[in-house]
Design an enzyme around this catalytic site. Structure first.
Site, mmCIF file in Angstrom:
data_model
loop_
_atom_site.group_PDB
_atom_site.id
_atom_site.type_symbol
_atom_site.label_atom_id
_atom_site.label_comp_id
_atom_site.label_asym_id
_atom_site.label_seq_id
_atom_site.Cartn_x
_atom_site.Cartn_y
_atom_site.Cartn_z
ATOM 1 N N SER A 136 40.008 50.598 55.637
ATOM 2 C CA SER A 136 38.944 51.137 55.432
ATOM 3 C C SER A 136 38.616 52.455 56.566
ATOM 4 C CB SER A 136 37.505 50.339 55.342
ATOM 5 O OG SER A 136 36.425 51.150 54.868
ATOM 6 N N ASP A 144 45.136 42.806 31.020
ATOM 7 C CA ASP A 144 45.858 42.058 31.735
ATOM 8 C C ASP A 144 47.291 42.039 31.565
ATOM 9 O OD1 ASP A 144 46.705 39.856 33.343
ATOM 10 O OD2 ASP A 144 44.789 38.574 32.750
ATOM 11 N N ASP A 164 51.134 44.028 31.981
ATOM 12 C CA ASP A 164 52.336 43.712 32.967
ATOM 13 C C ASP A 164 53.009 42.363 32.326
ATOM 14 O OD1 ASP A 164 50.589 41.537 33.608
ATOM 15 O OD2 ASP A 164 49.670 42.583 35.030
ATOM 16 N N VAL A 171 52.166 39.462 31.736
ATOM 17 C CA VAL A 171 51.774 38.123 32.431
ATOM 18 C C VAL A 171 50.214 37.892 32.553
ATOM 19 C CG1 VAL A 171 51.867 36.310 34.132
ATOM 20 C CG2 VAL A 171 53.597 38.174 34.116
ATOM 21 N N ASP A 179 47.496 36.895 33.971
ATOM 22 C CA ASP A 179 47.095 35.953 35.039
ATOM 23 C C ASP A 179 45.839 36.382 35.623
ATOM 24 O OD1 ASP A 179 47.783 38.396 35.694
ATOM 25 O OD2 ASP A 179 49.456 37.521 37.056
ATOM 26 N N ASP A 204 39.615 48.663 43.790
ATOM 27 C CA ASP A 204 38.594 48.858 45.117
ATOM 28 C C ASP A 204 37.446 49.659 44.684
ATOM 29 O OD1 ASP A 204 37.668 49.963 47.354
ATOM 30 O OD2 ASP A 204 39.365 50.216 48.189
ATOM 31 N N HIS A 258 38.240 46.080 47.993
ATOM 32 C CA HIS A 258 38.226 46.891 49.188
ATOM 33 C C HIS A 258 38.740 45.953 50.287
ATOM 34 C CE1 HIS A 258 37.464 50.380 51.490
ATOM 35 N NE2 HIS A 258 36.609 49.447 52.382
#
Ligand SMILES: [Ca+2]
Length: 480
Positions: free
Chosen positions: A146, A213, A216, A218, A220, A369, A405
């Site tokens: 940060s 979700d 990709d 998967v 998860d 983030d 973050h």
């Protein structure tokens, strides 16, 4: 070596700093300190159990391990407006000496114009360590997230010889843009005179994760393919969902406010001023309000942004944030960037001196983030790569799916990034991927990998590997 005698202000010489004096040094050997240091406190590392570490703290603040030292120095960056030496940072100092590093950090004496002090840290740390050990540390590293990530970037750009390796995580590179943008959603809520319930925001985040979700391959709870994640909050307006013991209906204003957070601020003509946050980010951490018993609500802007606008841009601690209109926020954004970027911005694309000196840098940024938009770090990295296509010889950036973050309970957290940096600097071991841990939906711990941007982790049903998007990318390696 008898450290109980050497850890003394009579033995440790005052650092000779051009243009500054160190008035006094205070030392007091600490014996056999033990503590559990979590990954939240010791960012860029995994959690560690510090046992029986003895060290010699010198008040600037340098902590010199006396029973575990291995001749390396770690400079630790700050967070928020704090330069360093806030409580979590003190735990990081303990983590660092627990792992044998001479640890150095500072509160800078003040907060916002601290950029001079990060290279001084290395200078002071080396000088004081030499007094105690008789030799300078062999290698110096900087670790931050940060604000600390921004400090790391600034070091690579302005003081490229200070550290051998830098870990600059979730870096607030475009500080002036980020902090001015932080008020955007507050303005939207104030103009609507409507403040979404946390349940509504959590529901939208949950539905965004569910919608994207499996892109990709998967399911998860982790959204890796954030760029292909198309999610429209307005499709869910009027839907019912549980909130505690009750059922709630998603309001139109909740969809407007969430969409504003994802889109980021824009001009009257609709031009984007700055990036919004990733659609799977936890919005309740940046969007809150308070309502009186009479039902009148006001937004509670993230303190960094409200302080920044009042103190740095408006230079008026009493400035009334509730009076800000769309036209006013455009002026504030412009003034913030124009007046402050030269002081605190760290978006200089020229890392040639850093490269030429053989230094190395790693960064990661969570793709959920809510505080510092991940797109800013991507923007910077792409611009550096455009200038120098061989950037990955000395600087690699890793996007961390699902991570908030710096650290969050969910998402892939690269707990070995600091040690990977050390291996790259000292043994030439190129980090082709980073190991990352994450907690699955049923609470079990899993391991995944992060790939150097723009490569991405691809799961083929058996193994996850990095696949290159750029032709110059080194071949990814299987983790299986
Ligand atoms: Ca997934």
């Amino acid at each position: 070596m008898d450290f109980s005698r050497r850890c003394s202000d009579l033995v440790i010489s005052h650092p000779q700093i051009p243009g500054a004096t160190v008035d006094y040094l205070h030392t007091n050997l600490v014996h056999n300190a033990s503590a559990y240091v979590s990954e939240i406190e010791y960012i860029n590392h995994g959690p560690i159990n510090v046992t029986d570490v003895s060290f010699c703290p010198v008040n600037v603040d340098v902590w010199l391990p006396t029973n575990t030292c291995h001749g390396r120095l770690m400079g630790l960056g700050g967070g928020g407006f704090d330069c360093g030496l806030y409580p979590e940072n003190m735990m990081a100092m303990l983590g660092a000496v627990g792992e044998g590093y001479a640890a150095v950090s500072t509160d800078c004496g003040h907060t916002m114009e601290q950029d001079l002090s990060e290279w001084l840290l290395e200078f002071i740390g080396k000088s004081v360590a030499k007094s105690l050990y008789g030799v300078e540390p062999g290698y110096s590293y900087f670790s931050g997230c940060s604000q600390g990530g921004r400090q790391g970037m600034m070091l690579a750009q302005r003081y490229p010889t200070a550290y051998d390796g830098i870990v600059a995580s979730s870096p607030a590179i475009y500080w002036a843009e980020i902090l001015a943008s932080g008020f955007w959603t507050q303005l939207v809520m104030n103009e609507l005179v409507s403040y979404p319930e946390s349940c509504e925001l959590d529901y939208l985040t949950e539905m965004a994760i569910r919608a994207c979700d499996d892109l990709d391959g998967v399911v998860d709870g982790i959204v890796t393919e954030i760029d292909s994640c198309k999610f429209d909050a307005f499709d869910l307006v009027g839907m019912h969902f549980p909130c505690g013991n009750q059922t709630m209906m998603l309001s139109g204003s909740a969809a407007i406010v969430a969409s504003a957070a994802w889109q980021g601020p824009f001009s009257r003509g609709g031009d984007s001023l700055w990036h919004g946050v990733d659609v799977v980010s936890n919005l309740t951490s940046i969007l809150s309000c308070q309502c009186s018993s009479g039902g009148r609500c006001t937004g509670l802007p993230v303190k960094f942004s409200s302080d920044w606008i009042r103190l740095a841009v408006k230079k008026n601690p009493d400035f009334d944030l509730d009076s800000i209109t769309h036209d006013e926020i455009l002026l504030i954004f412009g003034a913030s960037v124009q007046e402050c970027t030269s002081i605190i911005g760290t978006n200089d694309l020229d890392l040639s001196e850093f490269r030429n000196r053989g230094r190395k840098m790693l960064s990661f940024h969570g793709l959920a983030d809510p505080m510092v938009p991940s797109q800013g770090t991507r923007r910077y990295y792409e611009a550096v790569e455009k200038r120098d296509p061989r950037v990955r010889d000395y600087y690699r950036h890793f996007e961390a799916p699902g991570l908030g973050h710096c650290w969050s309970p969910s998402g892939l957290y690269p707990f070995t990034i600091f040690n990977d940096m050390v291996a790259w600097v000292e043994r030439g071991s190129v980090p082709k991927y980073l190991l990352a841990s994450f907690t699955g939906e049923n609470g079990t711990e899993h391991e995944g990998i992060l790939c150097p941007y723009p490569e991405r982790a691809v799961y083929n049903g058996m193994k996850t590997r990095c696949q290159g998007a750029a032709t110059s990318a080194p071949q990814g390696r299987s983790t299986g």
